[in-house]
Design an enzyme around this catalytic site. Structure first.
Site, PDB file in Angstrom:
ATOM      1  N   GLU A 242       0.887  -1.163   0.000  1.00 20.23           N
ATOM      2  CA  GLU A 242       0.000   0.000   0.000  1.00 20.23           C
ATOM      3  C   GLU A 242       0.917   1.203   0.000  1.00 20.23           C
ATOM      4  O   GLU A 242       1.629   1.448   0.966  1.00 20.23           O
ATOM      5  CB  GLU A 242      -0.878  -0.043   1.249  1.00 20.23           C
ATOM      6  CG  GLU A 242      -2.025   0.936   1.184  1.00 20.23           C
ATOM      7  CD  GLU A 242      -2.559   1.231   2.564  1.00 20.23           C
ATOM      8  OE1 GLU A 242      -2.868   0.283   3.297  1.00 20.23           O
ATOM      9  OE2 GLU A 242      -2.633   2.421   2.895  1.00 20.23           O
ATOM     10  N   CYS A 279      -3.183   7.388   5.300  1.00 16.56           N
ATOM     11  CA  CYS A 279      -3.144   6.986   3.881  1.00 16.56           C
ATOM     12  C   CYS A 279      -4.305   7.606   3.122  1.00 16.56           C
ATOM     13  O   CYS A 279      -4.223   7.826   1.922  1.00 16.56           O
ATOM     14  CB  CYS A 279      -3.271   5.479   3.710  1.00 16.56           C
ATOM     15  SG  CYS A 279      -2.652   4.493   5.049  1.00 16.56           S
TER      16      CYS A 279
END
Lengths: 508, 508
Positions: A242, A279
């Site tokens: 990620e 994120c």
């Protein structure tokens, strides 16, 4: 030899689980644990995950104190994150008991099947093997030693080796000792869990043939480097990275007209949450020119006091990126980011649409920390054009009025290709851990768009299908036995229902 | 410019679908078709897949004649394969109607959810985008232009570009014209399907940003090259490669004692089927020393007359590999492979266990064609040792007596890590296209062990999850709407059942 830290249990009388050993021994122990761990029944694995959660909860005070010291994050946030971590462990424990992710399928033999006889064929998802998890800097609990990647890999039945993040190594060791103890006391095979520290040890482990899959949360550059290593091994392995995400927000003129102030204040709250280190931080906001909300934004940003960033290197990267954007972009600095006692305060730049198009790569590359860019568009069609130019993100948000749906159809359809999660009149920070969650998205948000790092589906990353043909009942894994001793849900295809399907005479 | 062949429809009056265009136009048309094709409802897609199947069936005579000419395969085999191909298309059509693979999930909002309120969250699998399929040499129908990869990608809702295999370009063009016509007549958007030919065009397409995923069946070297290209693009994409597989067979002493002749004859039949050009060809047989079956094998092999291999280059590679194995390996040539009228006949070598261990990489690397190696072991424990040394395979077979189960537990457990399908007293050639099939396996059998190329689960390769948060009903994709206009199965989580699950206060 790579630098390794001890992960000894709190009670020094007890035999430690993979402590004080060298990397080779840790890898060998994990590899040796594969088969025995896979064979443990669901209620044992349930107890293992629940025990980890219980012990983390009971050690909350000590863990949170250590996390505050190492991560500079405030107590409330860290207590919430630890709660999320233990809730997450119990959620995966329940998934293990439920057994749906095993996806057990049984094709009964069918002598008259399509173009030929069908054998007794049974298929299930089996653990991929040893999983190497690289911890995240920004979630010392929820995406580190006992976080989502570890919880989902253990739930899948995979031994786990965690590479500690250098930003919180002492907390990692404390957490690892608790995890090891809990696993040992609930009968997990030796080698089921280990912690390693140091970049070099992480790379060495990733290259080792005894590791079967890896997950990572971090920067694009580090993620691509590790993804390359995983792909270039003699035996390439699945790598779930990620990486970076700009998480664009598209605001229509009607939304500005009816609740512009709310939108701006919500935006400022979301991009500065956790000091802008999530994120899903919305780093890019599209507003119609003439919105008249500059003052609101400046005021709101000045009212927010952000704290120290996670590490010195993040602080220095933040300074470099923001200074370079402010210096190089032909736009206006709306809110200048300044450091107050070592804590970078919120910053916002504003550019016009042509500037955005000319600098799209630079503007849409994530800045980790409390900084965002506003793009002013002059024609609603530019929203679609902007979305076309963006790379993949974890999330994309539309702020609009419900009556506008017809005009937004193409934008929402396009965002479906550009993001893992599309939101309407909401903010992307705050990620539910639920069955319908998807925390993923096209590159560079993740390196594998088919998988999620959050939610119950995260376990699928660590399972691979395997089929058994004509294998006797007592040699089949329990989930595929006709007697079904573990009570796993089985999908059975009977000869009748498959009449239309085919089997090659010639094979493949 | 890459070399491109026309894929015009049989009726030259009609407007062709992507014919006579250059590669750039084909890629652009496919990319432009993405959204419109995705939006078509299941019964439309069902009709599209069924129409392709119907037309292939009605053109069977012409297609089979062309396939015989180009592939050197016999008529019976090709008719069977075409049947498999059309049954497969109808199977995927049914999957589309069923809608399970959409995996639609709805989390109802929950104000008291774990650690915070849960929003309205909905998740489904959406088409990945434009899929590039590299055809296989060995299945001119079932794994080429209208084969499994194309059927599953279309079923997923992805536009497809097929790179024809150079071994059967005219058949590819005939098939592509039929597919294009069928899609056009059933309302698929222009650009939904196209054929390209030439290695250079394939590589160029794989590098193009408008391609979102690729699949490949072929050699390890070509597969790794293409996988590298897919990974090294500015935007890496999922690549599903099915490469090489040795498909080991382990025979116990008891099996030899009770039915050694059957095992040997079954083995000879399986490794020479389709002239030894199946991915699941058993290339390695472990027999107990002193089995006394050499004569049976020699006799059986001499009774089998294999035909011409698929291409000249396959014939020449086969000659080189077998000559080098026969010359270099310290073993005995049991059956010498000879060419009869350009057709390489079956060949078998026999080595002892130490020789196998010393040459494991060479011996266990697939030889494409009718050749196999027998390894004689002297201790049953060597079966486990052998399995540990083998790389991944599509299949692994055990021939044993049912009473031996207890001794085989470790071997079967290990084979579960080494193969995609484990068989007992059966042969791996002959792959059912069913829900419980898995045609995959650890590297080098495939580049992605989480996926299958055969069976209904093959569609999952071309779908990625996407979540929608608080999105109004009329902007949601149909499968996630509360009104559920397409009747897709929806898994709904109600507030009550999720009481134990958590949502972070802080977000991610």
């Amino acid at each position: 030899m790579a630098q390794l830290r001890q992960t000894g249990p709190s009670d020094t009388e007890r035999k430690p689980m993979n402590t004080g050993q060298d990397l080779d021994a840790i890898l060998q122990a994990a590899s040796d644990a594969k088969t025995a761990f896979r064979r443990q029944e669901p209620r044992t694995r349930y107890a293992q995950l629940a025990a980890i959660a219980d012990r983390l909860d009971s050690e909350a005070d000590a863990l949170v104190a250590m996390a505050m010291e190492e991560s500079h994050l405030p107590e409330g946030r860290l207590r919430g994150e630890l709660k999320r971590t233990t809730v997450q462990l119990r959620l995966f424990a329940e998934e293990v008991l439920r057994g749906d992710f095993v996806d057990a399928r049984i094709d009964q033999p069918d002598p008259d099947f399509g173009t030929g006889p069908r054998p007794d064929l049974r298929r299930m998802k089996t653990p991929l093997g040893v999983v190497l998890n690289f911890s995240a800097s920004n979630f010392p609990f929820a995406f580190s030693v006992a976080g989502g990647d570890t919880a989902s890999a253990l739930a899948a039945g995979c031994p786990v080796i965690v590479k500690a993040h250098q930003g919180h190594t002492r907390l990692s060791e404390m957490t690892a000792a608790i995890v090891s103890d809990a696993l040992q006391d609930t009968g997990a095979p030796e080698g089921t869990f280990a912690l390693i520290t140091g970049r070099e040890a992480g790379v060495e482990a990733l290259k080792d043939d005894r590791v079967d899959a890896a997950s990572f949360t971090g920067s694009v550059s580090a993620g691509l480097l590790l993804a390359g290593i995983a792909a270039d091994r003699p035996r390439p392995i699945p790598f779930y990275g990620e990486l970076g995400s700009i998480n664009p927000v598209f605001v229509t003129e009607s939304a500005v007209a009816s609740r512009g102030k709310d939108v701006i204040e919500g935006f400022a709250g979301s991009f500065t949450l956790g000091n802008g280190q999530f994120c899903t931080k919305p780093g890019l906001l599209f507003l119609p020119a003439g919105h008249g909300l500059d003052e609101t934004l400046v005021e709101k940003c000045r009212s927010i006091r952000t704290g120290q960033l996670l590490t010195d290197s993040i602080t220095s990267s933040f300074g470099e990126r923001t200074r370079s954007l402010e210096a190089d972009l032909p736009g206006r600095v709306l809110v200048q980011t300044v450091q107050i006692q070592g804590c970078p305060q919120p910053g916002v730049m504003k550019v016009d649409f042509p500037t955005f198009l000319e600098n799209v790569k630079n503007i849409s590359t994530e800045v980790f920390g409390p900084f965002a860019v506003i793009v002013e568009y002059t024609d609603p069609a530019q929203l679609l054009e902007a979305a076309r130019h963006l790379e993949g993100s974890l999330t994309a948000v539309v702020h609009a009025e419900k009556e506008e749906s017809e005009n937004l159809r193409d934008l929402v359809a396009l965002l479906q290709d550009k993001a893992g999660r599309v939101l309407f009149n909401d903010w992307p920070t705050g990620v539910s851990v639920t069955p319908a969650q998807h925390h993923g998205g096209p590159f560079p948000a993740t390196t594998n768009p088919l998988h999620t790092a959050v939610g119950t589906a995260a376990v699928e990353r660590f399972l691979r299908p395997v089929a058994f043909q004509n294998v006797p009942e007592d040699l089949l894994p329990e989930p595929l036995r006709t007697a079904n001793p573990w009570g796993i849900p089985q999908k059975v295809s009977t000869p009748g229902e498959s009449a239309a399907w085919g089997r090659s005479l010639a094979g493949r």
